[in-house]
Design an enzyme around this catalytic site. Structure first.
Site, PDB file in Angstrom:
ATOM      1  N   HIS A  53       0.866  -1.177   0.000  1.00  0.00           N
ATOM      2  CA  HIS A  53       0.000   0.000   0.000  1.00  0.00           C
ATOM      3  C   HIS A  53       0.906   1.232   0.000  1.00  0.00           C
ATOM      4  O   HIS A  53       1.736   1.404   0.895  1.00  0.00           O
ATOM      5  CB  HIS A  53      -0.919   0.003   1.221  1.00  0.00           C
ATOM      6  CG  HIS A  53      -1.874  -1.147   1.237  1.00  0.00           C
ATOM      7  ND1 HIS A  53      -2.127  -1.898   2.372  1.00  0.00           N
ATOM      8  CD2 HIS A  53      -2.636  -1.686   0.255  1.00  0.00           C
ATOM      9  CE1 HIS A  53      -3.009  -2.840   2.076  1.00  0.00           C
ATOM     10  NE2 HIS A  53      -3.330  -2.734   0.804  1.00  0.00           N
ATOM     11  N   GLU A  56       1.756   3.763   3.053  1.00  0.00           N
ATOM     12  CA  GLU A  56       2.234   3.219   4.332  1.00  0.00           C
ATOM     13  C   GLU A  56       3.753   3.342   4.357  1.00  0.00           C
ATOM     14  O   GLU A  56       4.486   2.405   4.045  1.00  0.00           O
ATOM     15  CB  GLU A  56       1.742   1.786   4.494  1.00  0.00           C
ATOM     16  CG  GLU A  56       0.214   1.715   4.519  1.00  0.00           C
ATOM     17  CD  GLU A  56      -0.334   0.299   4.592  1.00  0.00           C
ATOM     18  OE1 GLU A  56       0.467  -0.657   4.616  1.00  0.00           O
ATOM     19  OE2 GLU A  56      -1.569   0.150   4.620  1.00  0.00           O
ATOM     20  N   HIS A 147       3.354  -3.366   7.018  1.00  0.00           N
ATOM     21  CA  HIS A 147       2.293  -2.401   6.725  1.00  0.00           C
ATOM     22  C   HIS A 147       2.133  -1.435   7.891  1.00  0.00           C
ATOM     23  O   HIS A 147       2.715  -1.627   8.962  1.00  0.00           O
ATOM     24  CB  HIS A 147       0.956  -3.128   6.522  1.00  0.00           C
ATOM     25  CG  HIS A 147       0.881  -3.944   5.276  1.00  0.00           C
ATOM     26  ND1 HIS A 147       0.186  -3.538   4.159  1.00  0.00           N
ATOM     27  CD2 HIS A 147       1.422  -5.155   4.963  1.00  0.00           C
ATOM     28  CE1 HIS A 147       0.298  -4.460   3.211  1.00  0.00           C
ATOM     29  NE2 HIS A 147       1.037  -5.452   3.681  1.00  0.00           N
ATOM     30  N   GLU A 210       1.657  -5.170  11.118  1.00  0.00           N
ATOM     31  CA  GLU A 210       1.006  -3.862  11.127  1.00  0.00           C
ATOM     32  C   GLU A 210       1.684  -3.014  12.197  1.00  0.00           C
ATOM     33  O   GLU A 210       1.656  -3.348  13.377  1.00  0.00           O
ATOM     34  CB  GLU A 210      -0.492  -4.006  11.424  1.00  0.00           C
ATOM     35  CG  GLU A 210      -1.261  -4.819  10.394  1.00  0.00           C
ATOM     36  CD  GLU A 210      -1.618  -3.998   9.156  1.00  0.00           C
ATOM     37  OE1 GLU A 210      -1.366  -2.763   9.150  1.00  0.00           O
ATOM     38  OE2 GLU A 210      -2.149  -4.592   8.202  1.00  0.00           O
TER      39      GLU A 210
END
Length: 330
Positions: A53, A56, A147, A210
């Site tokens: 993404h 990010e 991420h 994450e």
């Protein structure tokens, strides 16, 4: 070799596509894909990816610094390493994605999308990762896909394990603990993520990480990522991490995917709901044509709530807590 991120953002391949230092050989494999190989023998093949993404940015900065230190011989290399910046056009644009989410396209799912740059990129990444692991079939295979989350979280650093029918790698779980993740989530069905692809199709020990919240380049407080940065540096250099000093990691498993299937879909959570918010049994979570879902267990926790996703996509997932030993018996 010049700065890995700068070259990737330029869109122009480096004039030299391979070289070596006193510690390693490097090869520009594709746009945003760099392979580094130590001169000596090694027993692990590691893929580190970020920027699937494009907005990010913290993981991108972390991996770029890692590559710079390896190429400058400021950090030894003890593993075969493939570093990937996943979606260069989206990174340049500062957008999550341009046409569709690459992290729903892996495992061949890109074939279900029109022939966009992002679908083609998913195909290329599958090919390059498959070739990388296949070229050393006896090594331990690891893949960490980094991420940041769209919204805040009760757990600032957490991991998502792809679904698998065999036990998870004990060495990977130990590394995740010692890198001081706050929580670990076990998926219970197959998905189109990059980490699931490398687990299912390449037999790698894989995890999506994450780390904090998505921010533009230059606005990240990288000190908050010190434990995971130290973990990555130890991983690639063969170093040892100190035993975890923070509170024990909490383990969850997915019990329900909240799929948005109709235009009247309603997710009954506030817009500012953070990841891992807890709900008691009986709480109404979603309503849509011919379906509603209420919390079935004593407590369930929500992850990635997003009612604005397109029809057919996941608007959130519901979790229950689980015992760590269940991961080793999956």
């Amino acid at each position: 070799m010049p700065d890995f991120l700068s070259i990737t953002l330029s869109g122009v391949p480096p004039s030299l596509t391979s070289g070596e230092t006193s510690n390693l050989k490097w090869q520009w494999v594709d746009e945003g894909v760099l392979m580094l190989t130590p001169h000596g023998a090694c027993s692990q093949s590691v893929v580190l990816s970020a920027g699937i993404h494009g907005n990010e940015t913290a993981p991108i900065e972390i991996l770029n610094q890692l590559v710079s230190d390896l190429l400058a011989s400021q950090l030894p290399l003890a593993v075969r390493l493939l570093v990937i910046l996943g979606n260069p056009p989206a990174i340049r644009a500062g957008e999550r994605y341009l046409t569709a989410d690459i992290n729903r396209m892996f495992g061949g799912r890109y074939k279900n999308h029109s022939l966009t740059d992002e679908a083609r990129r998913a195909e290329i990444l599958e090919q390059k990762v498959g070739e990388f692991f296949a070229s050393d079939p006896l090594s331990l295979r690891l893949h960490y896909d980094l991420h940041t989350a769209i919204r805040g979280s009760h757990h600032n650093r957490f991991g998502l394990l792809p679904y698998r029918t065999t036990p998870y790698c004990a060495a990977m779980l130990r590394w995740l603990k010692d890198s001081e993740l706050d929580a670990l989530v076990m998926h219970t069905s197959a998905g189109g993520t990059f980490a699931h692809f490398s687990s299912e199709f390449c037999q790698a020990a894989s995890c999506t990480l994450e780390l904090g919240k998505a921010l533009p380049f230059g606005q990240n407080q990288l000190e908050q990522f010190r434990p995971i940065t130290a973990g990555l540096r130890a991983l690639v250099s063969g170093g040892q991490l100190p035993t975890r000093s923070t509170e024990a990691m909490i383990f969850y498993r997915v019990v329900k995917s909240l799929l948005k299937q109709h235009a009247d879909f309603k997710l009954w959570v506030a817009d500012d709901t953070v990841n891992f918010t807890r709900y008691p049994q009986g709480t109404l979570m979603i309503e849509q044509l011919n379906e509603h879902y209420c919390v079935e267990h004593e407590y369930e926790w929500i992850l990635f709530p997003n009612p604005r996703v397109a029809l057919g996509l996941r608007a959130g997932i519901m979790l229950v807590q689980m015992d760590e030993n269940d991961l080793l018996q999956a």
